[in-house]
Design an enzyme around this catalytic site. Structure first.
Site, PDB file in Angstrom:
ATOM      1  CE1 TYR A  90       5.322   9.559   4.137  1.00  0.00           C
ATOM      2  CE2 TYR A  90       7.689   9.418   3.791  1.00  0.00           C
ATOM      3  CZ  TYR A  90       6.602   9.414   4.634  1.00  0.00           C
ATOM      4  OH  TYR A  90       6.783   9.257   5.989  1.00  0.00           O
ATOM      5  CG  ASN A 113      -2.589   5.077  10.119  1.00  0.00           C
ATOM      6  OD1 ASN A 113      -3.747   4.729  10.325  1.00  0.00           O
ATOM      7  ND2 ASN A 113      -1.594   4.227  10.055  1.00  0.00           N
ATOM      8  CB  CYS A 121       1.623   4.872   8.685  1.00  0.00           C
ATOM      9  SG  CYS A 121       1.533   4.712  10.467  1.00  0.00           S
ATOM     10  CG  HIS A 122       5.283   0.162  10.291  1.00  0.00           C
ATOM     11  ND1 HIS A 122       3.962  -0.145  10.518  1.00  0.00           N
ATOM     12  CD2 HIS A 122       5.887  -0.988   9.890  1.00  0.00           C
ATOM     13  CE1 HIS A 122       3.768  -1.434  10.273  1.00  0.00           C
ATOM     14  NE2 HIS A 122       4.918  -1.960   9.893  1.00  0.00           N
ATOM     15  CD  GLU A 148       5.954  -5.208   8.922  1.00  0.00           C
ATOM     16  OE1 GLU A 148       6.157  -4.921   7.720  1.00  0.00           O
ATOM     17  OE2 GLU A 148       5.012  -4.710   9.584  1.00  0.00           O
TER      18      GLU A 148
END
Length: 158
Positions: A90, A113, A121-122, A148
């Protein structure tokens, strides 16, 4: 707005769109009753999400439109700049939008979001590396980051 429910490996997502843009992708309770109307754009979004979950897509190519404050828009643009398979804190997002003291506000914007996964946002974590807050649930965040990470490793091994 037209809606389509997409069944992902981590639960149902509601995709909402007008005639030209995706307006929402949000994890929903599978017991909700939604009147669905599949459109060509919603089919494309569903296909791209399927490719993402299959590890075949790292970048989305969808027309999106977000409604939010100027600050939220800045944060969401910064989220879209986080590469696939990487994370940012953040604090790093706050610095990226030239507002280093806005760490809490970045968290608030991240939480609002409207187009999850596509606006990733993850990929935002706590500054110590811990996984914190995710509207879709921490279990979903863990799954998405692992997906990912694994696919990024597979791509680099080729």
């Amino acid at each position: 707005m037209n809606y389509l429910i997409y069944q992902s490996p981590i639960g149902a997502y509601l995709i909402g769109a007008d005639d030209t843009n995706i307006l929402a992708i949000d994890r929903i309770d599978e017991t909700e009753t939604i009147i669905q109307k599949e459109t060509p754009l919603l089919r494309v979004a569903k296909q791209q999400l399927s490719e993402y979950f299959a590890g075949q897509r790292t970048v989305f190519d969808l027309p999106i439109k977000t409604a939010g404050t100027a600050f939220q828009q800045q944060v969401w643009q910064a989220l879209k700049a986080i590469p696939y398979g990487e994370t940012r804190s953040y604090k790093e997002i706050a610095a990226a939008i030239d507002n280093p003291k806005a760490v809490r506000a970045v968290g608030g914007a991240n939480n609002k979001n409207p187009i999850s996964i596509v606006i990733p946002c993850h990929r935002v974590i706590g500054s110590s590396g811990q996984l914190v807050g995710y509207g879709g649930g921490l279990d979903a965040k863990v799954f998405l980051l692992a997906l990912e990470s694994q696919n990024k490793k597979n791509d680099s091994a080729k």
